[in-house]
Structures are given as structure tokens and as C-alpha cells.
Design an enzyme around this catalytic site. Structure first.
Site, PDB file in Angstrom:
ATOM      1  N   ARG A  57       0.835  -1.218   0.000  1.00  0.00           N
ATOM      2  CA  ARG A  57       0.000   0.000   0.000  1.00  0.00           C
ATOM      3  C   ARG A  57       0.863   1.259   0.000  1.00  0.00           C
ATOM      4  O   ARG A  57       0.457   2.303  -0.514  1.00  0.00           O
ATOM      5  CB  ARG A  57      -0.948  -0.010   1.208  1.00  0.00           C
ATOM      6  CG  ARG A  57      -2.025   1.086   1.162  1.00  0.00           C
ATOM      7  CD  ARG A  57      -3.114   0.841   2.185  1.00  0.00           C
ATOM      8  NE  ARG A  57      -4.225   1.775   2.111  1.00  0.00           N
ATOM      9  CZ  ARG A  57      -4.403   2.786   2.963  1.00  0.00           C
ATOM     10  NH1 ARG A  57      -3.560   2.992   3.943  1.00  0.00           N
ATOM     11  NH2 ARG A  57      -5.435   3.577   2.842  1.00  0.00           N
ATOM     12  N   ILE A  70      -7.582   7.644  -1.073  1.00  0.00           N
ATOM     13  CA  ILE A  70      -7.423   6.188  -1.160  1.00  0.00           C
ATOM     14  C   ILE A  70      -8.253   5.666   0.002  1.00  0.00           C
ATOM     15  O   ILE A  70      -8.167   6.185   1.119  1.00  0.00           O
ATOM     16  CB  ILE A  70      -5.930   5.768  -1.052  1.00  0.00           C
ATOM     17  CG1 ILE A  70      -5.772   4.241  -0.982  1.00  0.00           C
ATOM     18  CG2 ILE A  70      -5.225   6.393   0.142  1.00  0.00           C
ATOM     19  CD1 ILE A  70      -4.295   3.775  -1.074  1.00  0.00           C
ATOM     20  N   SER A  71      -9.097   4.655  -0.228  1.00  0.00           N
ATOM     21  CA  SER A  71      -9.962   4.132   0.832  1.00  0.00           C
ATOM     22  C   SER A  71      -9.123   3.504   1.936  1.00  0.00           C
ATOM     23  O   SER A  71      -7.984   3.086   1.708  1.00  0.00           O
ATOM     24  CB  SER A  71     -10.903   3.066   0.264  1.00  0.00           C
ATOM     25  OG  SER A  71     -11.565   3.544  -0.878  1.00  0.00           O
ATOM     26  N   ALA A  72      -9.707   3.396   3.127  1.00  0.00           N
ATOM     27  CA  ALA A  72      -9.054   2.676   4.224  1.00  0.00           C
ATOM     28  C   ALA A  72      -8.894   1.211   3.805  1.00  0.00           C
ATOM     29  O   ALA A  72      -9.747   0.681   3.087  1.00  0.00           O
ATOM     30  CB  ALA A  72      -9.891   2.771   5.487  1.00  0.00           C
ATOM     31  N   PRO A  73      -7.818   0.551   4.235  1.00  0.00           N
ATOM     32  CA  PRO A  73      -7.616  -0.836   3.795  1.00  0.00           C
ATOM     33  C   PRO A  73      -8.755  -1.784   4.168  1.00  0.00           C
ATOM     34  O   PRO A  73      -9.013  -2.751   3.444  1.00  0.00           O
ATOM     35  CB  PRO A  73      -6.308  -1.261   4.466  1.00  0.00           C
ATOM     36  CG  PRO A  73      -5.766  -0.089   5.184  1.00  0.00           C
ATOM     37  CD  PRO A  73      -6.671   1.067   5.019  1.00  0.00           C
TER      38      PRO A  73
END
Ligand code: SAH
Length: 231
Positions: free
Chosen positions: A37, A63-66
Site C-alpha cells: 500500500r 485512497i480508501s481505508a484498507p
């Protein structure tokens, strides 16, 4: 930042996801462990790569949270499998597309002769599309993910039908072209639907020859889906 530190934080984040119930699928866990990431973030945010949070990637996008990659990929299984054709709307950093690519075309199978899948990801903002392409190239995914600039609410007719479609921005409704371009043998689509900056629900659509089923997977907060069938 030592890579060793990032690796340790990644393992800790995974253990947290396993305790809290986000990480269940061995296939998605394997993809999460494989994709770096840190290579999908602006340089100054690299040390936050394994913090469970969305992060800014420029042009007001994130960027979205994992954990969102886990929720969306696990909901798309079993349509998201080795050899599957995937459409993503909202390429952003390219991270989510790389996770999907690692599932449909795993790195260790690249020279195996097996039929591998592909991810097509549509992004409407030019500078963001360029950022995503650069990241995918640096992380080794540019042969498995193709970023296309355009309005993703229209889908991508050229390569349809898709086994799995994931939309990483929230719209007022499900864009009809996406349902049309979904494979009719168990194709799965996941999309946040709801208010522009308020409550949104993550909707899972499963398409079969005889019916189209929809179910809500709970509340989420995504950036707006723009375009013809968006805001
Ligand atoms: N999947 C991304 C998260 C992207 S955030 C990641 O892993 O980093 C959502 C993205 O959707 C933004 O980059 C935004 O520009 C894009 N977007 C919004 N509406 C869109 C549309 N109609 N077509 C294509 N992309 C769109």
C-alpha cells in the site's frame, strides 16, 4: 522508514482486521499481504500506509481505508476469482485495483500458463489517473490493470460482460449501464449509494439469468460519484 517497520505494521493491521471480523477470506488476506500500500500513497504519507484510515491522494480524492478493500473484495467473492474480468469505477491511487488484480491474476501464477484475469479501472480525473498508472507501474501491476480515463457511470462497453464490478465512489443510484454490463451467471457488483456527503449504504448486486438480487451491507462514507448517472 524501514520496510521492516512497514511489514510489521501490515501484520499488526491484519491481526486487528482478523479480530474485528473484517478479514476472513484467505484469498483476500493473501492479496492484502502481497500488495504494498505504501507504493500507492503520496511520498509524505508513506509511513501511514498501514493506519486504518482513508488518506488524501490529491484533487480532493482519497485512497480508501484498507478495511474497505476487505469488505468489498469479500462481498464480491465468488465472482472475484482466478481468471475473472473485473471493472472498477474510480481508480484513484490504483491500490484497490491492485488488490483485485492479485486475486484474479496472482503474481505467482504470472508465468504458469493458466488463464489469468484482468482489471479495467475507469477514472475521470486526468491527474489522478496518471498518479494511479504510475503507482501500478512501480508496484508491478501495469500488465494486469488497465486504467482508462472517462465517466465510469457509463461502464466500459468494450470489454463487457464483467464477472465483478466495484464502484469506489458513492452515487445517488446504481448506474443502469453497470447492471447491463455485469455477467448474467452470478456476476457481482458492489456500490455505495446514498446522500452526496451523508449516509450511504454499500449495496451488493448479484445478477443471474432469472433475477437480480440486491442487498445492503451497511453504512459507509465515500467521495461522490460524478458523471451522467452520478452527482
Ligand atoms: N479505488 C481508489 C479509491 C478512489 S476514490 C483507491 O484504491 O485509491 C474514488 C475515485 O472515483 C476518485 O479518484 C474519483 O475521481 C473517481 N470518480 C468519481 N466519479 C467517477 C466517474 N464517474 N468515473 C470514474 N471515476 C470517478
Amino acid at each position: 522508514m524501514l520496510n521492516l517497520d512497514l511489514e510489521k505494521r501490515k501484520q499488526e493491521l491484519l491481526r486487528y482486521y482478523q479480530r474485528t471480523g473484517y478479514a476472513n477470506s484467505p484469498t483476500v488476506i493473501k492479496a492484502f499481504l502481497k500488495v504494498p500500500r505504501e507504493k500507492f500513497l503520496p511520498r509524505e504519507l508513506v509511513d501511514k500506509a498501514y493506519v486504518d484510515s482513508p488518506l488524501p491522494i490529491g484533487s480532493g480524492q482519497t485512497i480508501s481505508a484498507p478495511h474497505m478493500a476487505f469488505i468489498m473484495c469479500e462481498a464480491l467473492e465468488p465472482a472475484l476469482r482466478l481468471g475473472a474480468k473485473v471493472l472498477e469505477i474510480g481508480a484513484g491511487s490504483g491500490y484497490h485495483a491492485a488488490i483485485c488484480a492479485e486475486i484474479v491474476a496472482p503474481t505467482e501464477k504470472l508465468n504458469s500458463g493458466e488463464k489469468l484475469g484482468h482489471v479495467y479501472s475507469v477514472e475521470r480525473i486526468h491527474s489522478v489517473a496518471e498518479f494511479g498508472k504510475k503507482n501500478l507501474e512501480a508496484a508491478g501491476y501495469s500488465d494486469r490493470v488497465t486504467i482508462i480515463e472517462g465517466d465510469g457511470t457509463l461502464g466500459l462497453e468494450e470489454y463487457a460482460p464483467y464477472n465483478a464490478i466495484n464502484v469506489t465512489a458513492a452515487g445517488p443510484k446504481i448506474p443502469p449501464p453497470l447492471i447491463e454490463q455485469l455477467d448474467m451467471n452470478g456476476g457481482r457488483l458492489i456500490i455505495p449509494v446514498g446522500a452526496i456527503y451523508g449516509f450511504q449504504q454499500l449495496i451488493l448486486v448479484i445478477k443471474n439469468e432469472k433475477n437480480i438480487k440486491k442487498q445492503s451491507l451497511g453504512g459507509v462514507a465515500f467521495v461522490p460519484l460524478r458523471g451522467e448517472y452520478g452527482w
